[in-house]
Design an enzyme around this catalytic site. Structure first.
Site, PDB file in Angstrom:
ATOM      1  N   ASP A 338      53.158 -75.187  29.987  1.00  0.00           N
ATOM      2  CA  ASP A 338      52.823 -76.738  30.351  1.00  0.00           C
ATOM      3  C   ASP A 338      51.932 -77.178  29.279  1.00  0.00           C
ATOM      4  O   ASP A 338      51.202 -76.535  28.642  1.00  0.00           O
ATOM      5  CB  ASP A 338      52.824 -76.698  31.820  1.00  0.00           C
ATOM      6  CG  ASP A 338      52.850 -77.997  32.366  1.00  0.00           C
ATOM      7  OD1 ASP A 338      53.555 -79.011  31.815  1.00  0.00           O
ATOM      8  OD2 ASP A 338      52.116 -78.211  33.495  1.00  0.00           O
ATOM      9  N   GLU A 341      51.986 -80.374  24.659  1.00  0.00           N
ATOM     10  CA  GLU A 341      52.241 -81.738  23.651  1.00  0.00           C
ATOM     11  C   GLU A 341      51.159 -81.550  22.336  1.00  0.00           C
ATOM     12  O   GLU A 341      51.582 -82.087  21.497  1.00  0.00           O
ATOM     13  CB  GLU A 341      52.126 -82.894  24.505  1.00  0.00           C
ATOM     14  CG  GLU A 341      53.017 -83.451  25.354  1.00  0.00           C
ATOM     15  CD  GLU A 341      52.880 -82.435  26.760  1.00  0.00           C
ATOM     16  OE1 GLU A 341      53.951 -82.111  27.281  1.00  0.00           O
ATOM     17  OE2 GLU A 341      51.841 -82.223  27.031  1.00  0.00           O
ATOM     18  N   ASP A 419      57.355 -85.128  33.969  1.00  0.00           N
ATOM     19  CA  ASP A 419      56.896 -85.429  35.445  1.00  0.00           C
ATOM     20  C   ASP A 419      57.843 -86.908  35.871  1.00  0.00           C
ATOM     21  O   ASP A 419      57.217 -88.066  35.961  1.00  0.00           O
ATOM     22  CB  ASP A 419      55.453 -85.661  35.360  1.00  0.00           C
ATOM     23  CG  ASP A 419      54.866 -84.626  35.240  1.00  0.00           C
ATOM     24  OD1 ASP A 419      55.221 -83.539  35.312  1.00  0.00           O
ATOM     25  OD2 ASP A 419      53.660 -84.762  35.009  1.00  0.00           O
TER      26      ASP A 419
END
Length: 852
Positions: A338, A341, A419
């Site tokens: 997670d 990015e 999300d």
């Protein structure tokens, strides 16, 4: 053209046709230059011509402007576009524009861009039914512009090659050819295809056991329980909290005994703390991403100040893989990457500076700034994690899930759509997003079923579970602030039964084997939905569910066909491939007759809270001074009537469900805010019509609300005031406190009674004067051409004008759109993320004046 024409394009060329070489296989061409490739399995395949002399059907042109390479490919009129990777909104991308820049996009909406992954890829469907794939093979931020009819345009920092695949007979053929270049999806373990339950967070091993036991007690299928970041000791990766998760091996043994696997999260942010073994090891091996001055970059994420591994270096990937290898024996069946990015808190960009330095391997591009490697950071982390799991046990198939990715990352990891929000729009959007990823080379994906942000209703969750069962990655997940979202949390109502279009056979495997419970059948169930001709077909792949024997033929691929003959349906095996031994079992057939059998699922909406009232279906009227205004809160808080009493004029063109005065949160129409139900936050109806005001608030997802105050004041009776804002009420910490990109767009639709006598008039900031007639078409005004705080809609026949005044510091653009008997005079804010302390605001007002 290389090998076909003497002309070449040199590095100082400014424009022209791109040169080409046939590569890889028939129908695949590389255009222009040769730069390192991170998308191809073997970069040499992209740069090595094949012995062939075909000519491509379509040749792109290029232009170099201010350090950017603009590539344009013109296709036949009527071409439609798909692909572009992980994007929200509709499946067809014709008329859209996409930017590739991996971004933490908590609570994103249908126009939010960019999202978490980058796929500079377009799948074009030509008017003759053939398909063509186009890949801009650049890791840098890339604009994909599909707004002009039948034209694909890429814009990115120079220079990069473009690869075309086809035209081929079908989209399937294009995607097959693409897979030869970028690789196919990794072979997952069988358990990764079942339903998987997650939450941020199950905060103790006791709670995890409760969840697992409840699934089994209620007989609800589930294969995996996920551990979010709270299992760690102070958010330190590769550690366990000794109070809440003191013995992960024992926990996972219990889960395995009940038929569950366990997946654990690992983030890239490593806590800066001497004595923490990961930080010490990484510092000793010099693995961190550097600032421009050569010192390790430090950014804040969950643990606080963090450093970040430079996955562009092979030594760093090996270092991370070794940590993963040592982590697996704790009871780790799968790993979830997670925040890769990479996300960084407390900065508006939500990531590290573009000037940071990566000391990448030569074959990846060498030492480059972060802007070059940003979009592949997540893919390279997933690759390192995947390789570490293989090191731990080469006979087991790794399972890795990644949030960030790049075209080609399907070789190492599945993905999910980030999300998302618990609303019907996101349920619908999840289907197109999963399909879009599949059309871009990443078939193993799915959403957070039920929505991550906010609270699902029973009906929404039930429908989403019904759809979600068909997603390749089937995963329920929700945030801390939400209600429980396990399947039993919404009552005992049945979920809808599986509904299929005609002509399908779906094989359903045996139920879970529960240790200690005997006589569970290995029966195979085929679900049949016959087409109009009474036929159906389907395919079932079987093997051991793990390991790699399938590479040596250790699998069974069974093709089933079904046919109705009078009142009998005959099911037979039409073809078999592979050497895996078919188990002894009964075959059960479930024939669907086209009806859905389920109990009614109530649609109970949550209207509780510290403020807000239940929504009325009666228009609210404000009447004071010169104005009478009607508002419908239940559809976008829309103003449907704006009457000026002294002149007897009605200014708004509206029906309850469309037009009138609207506001929304994106640069495209419509977007969140336009159709949501609004709550009445405050009413102020004074006696005798002296002061009247109304404050409404609409939840637009992602922790954001669009709030609007409409007021007519006793001391200023000629003016109708509207104060609007997009406010971050509950933006998750995972996004650093910043929302998705939003734009507050004021969109009133005014009546034009006398088109030949009506125009828009204003003076710009630079002093220039403008009169915009209906035949002028759409017009944007910004910068020094922005109206200097006032513009007016003039009706010369009536001798009056509707004057709109606004704060030029709050408005970035003004837009005029003439319709049939209507005109839109729009005010746009800037397009940016908002935080709790930096809302978007537009305060403006309307007044009717006489004209000379």
């Amino acid at each position: 053209m290389a090998g076909h024409e003497e002309k070449t394009v040199t590095s100082d060329a400014k424009s022209g046709n791109m040169i080409f070489e046939p590569i890889l296989e028939d129908g695949v061409f590389r255009f222009d230059c040769s730069y390192p490739s991170l998308s191809f399995i073997n970069a040499k395949d992209r740069d090595t011509p094949i012995i062939s002399h075909p000519v491509p059907s379509y040749i792109p042109t290029f232009e170099c402007v201010l350090g950017k390479q603009i590539v344009k490919l013109e296709l036949p009129n009527g071409t439609s576009f798909y692909g572009t990777g992980e994007v929200s909104g509709p499946l067809e991308r014709t008329g859209k524009r996409v930017f590739t820049w991996n971004t933490d996009s908590y609570g994103y909406g249908p126009e939010t861009m960019p999202l978490y992954q980058s796929h500079p890829w377009v799948l074009a469907i030509l008017p003759n039914g053939e398909a063509l794939g186009v890949l801009a093979d650049t890791t840098q931020c890339c604009e994909i512009d599909l707004r002009k009819e039948s034209i694909i345009q890429f814009i990115a920092s120079a220079s990069y090659p473009v690869i075309t695949f086809g035209p081929f007979a079908s989209p399937t053929a294009v995607l097959k050819s693409l897979s030869h270049a970028i690789g196919t999806v990794f072979m997952p373990p069988k358990w990764a295809l079942g339903y998987q339950q997650c939450r941020w967070s199950y905060d103790s091993d006791k709670r995890v056991r409760e969840i697992a036991e409840t699934f089994r007690k209620k007989g609800i299928p589930c294969d995996v329980i996920w551990m979010d970041i709270d299992y760690m000791d102070g958010f330190r990766c590769f550690t366990f909290d000794q109070e809440r998760f003191p013995d992960p091996q024992s926990l996972v043994k219990d889960l395995n005994d009940m038929g569950f696997k366990a997946t654990w999260m690992l983030d890239p942010g490593i806590k800066c703390e001497e004595g923490y073994f990961v930080y010490d090891s990484g510092s000793e091996s010099d693995v961190w991403v550097q600032r421009a001055d050569g010192r390790p970059f430090i950014g804040e994420v969950w643990p606080g100040p963090c450093v970040f591994p430079d996955f562009t270096q092979s030594k760093v990937r090996s270092w991370w893989a070794s940590l993963v290898k040592d982590f697996i024996p704790n009871g780790v069946d799968g790993i979830w990457n997670d925040m890769n990015e990479p996300a960084v808190f407390k900065v508006a960009t939500k990531t590290m500076p573009e000037s940071n330095i990566h000391r990448g391997d030569d074959e990846l591009g060498g030492c480059q700034e972060h802007s070059y490697y940003h979009n592949v950071f997540g893919m390279l982390m997933a690759r390192s994690t995947f390789e570490g799991m293989k090191l731990a046990n080469e006979n087991k198939r790794p399972f890795v899930l990644t949030r960030a990715g790049f075209i080609g990352s399907q070789k190492y990891a599945a993905t999910w759509t980030g999300d998302n929000v618990s609303n019907w729009e996101h349920l619908h959007m999840s289907i197109s997003m999963v399909l879009q990823l599949g059309l871009s080379g990443q078939p193993f994906s799915g959403p957070d079923i039920g929505g991550f942000v906010g609270n699902a209703t029973p009906k929404l969750f039930g429908r989403w579970m019904g759809v979600g069962a068909m997603f390749p990655f089937c995963h329920g997940h929700s945030e801390k602030a939400s209600f429980d979202h396990e399947p039993w949390s919404f009552g005992d109502e049945d979920l809808p039964t599986l509904y299929l279009q005609g002509g399908s056979i779906i094989p359903l495997g045996p139920p879970h084997q529960h240790v200690g419970e005997a006589n569970f059948s290995d029966d195979l169930t085929l679900v049949l939905a016959l087409d109009e001709k009474g036929q159906a077909k389907g395919v079932l792949f079987e093997d051991d569910g793990d390991g790699y024997e399938f590479n040596q033929g250790g699998y069974l691929l069974t093709h089933y066909v079904a046919e109705r003959r009078y009142s009998v349906v005959i099911v037979r095996v039409s073809k078999i491939e592979g050497s895996w031994k078919r188990p002894k079992r009964r075959l059960q057939v479930l024939l669907l007759l086209g009806e859905e059998s389920s109990k009614h699922i109530p649609d109970v909406e949550d209207v509780s809270g510290s403020k807000g009232v239940e929504l009325s279906r009666i228009a609210i009227e404000l009447k004071c001074g010169d104005w009478i205004v009607k508002i419908v809160p239940w559809i976008g808080g829309r103003i449907i009537s704006m009457g000026h009493l002294p002149s007897g004029t009605q200014w708004l063109h509206s029906r309850i469900e469309i037009d009138g005065y609207e506001e929304y949160s994106g640069t495209e129409y419509p977007s969140a805010g336009c159709y949501e139900e609004y709550k009445i936050i405050e009413r102020d109806f004074e006696h005798g019509g002296e002061n009247e005001s109304l404050i409404l608030e609409g939840d637009i997802g992602g922790g954001l609300v669009l709030q609007r105050k409409i007021s007519i004041r006793k001391d200023d009776p000629k003016i109708l005031h509207i104060d609007s804002s997009i406010i971050a009420q509950k933006v998750g910490a995972s996004s650093g406190g910043f929302s998705r990109l939003v734009c507050l767009r004021v969109h009133p639709t005014f009546i034009v009674l006398h088109p030949m006598e009506t125009f828009v008039s204003f003076t710009s900031i630079d002093g220039s004067k403008h009169e915009i007639q209906p035949e002028s078409g759409d017009r944007f005004y910004e910068g020094n051409l922005l109206p200097n705080g006032e513009w007016m809609l003039v009706d010369k026949c009536l001798g009056i004008a509707l004057v709109n005044q606004f704060n030029v510091n709050e408005v970035c653009k003004c837009f005029i759109h003439w319709g049939t008997g209507t005109v839109n005079l729009e005010l746009w804010s800037e397009n940016r993320p908002v935080s709790r302390h930096s809302p978007l605001i537009i305060s403006h007002q309307y007044e009717v004046r006489g004209t000379s």
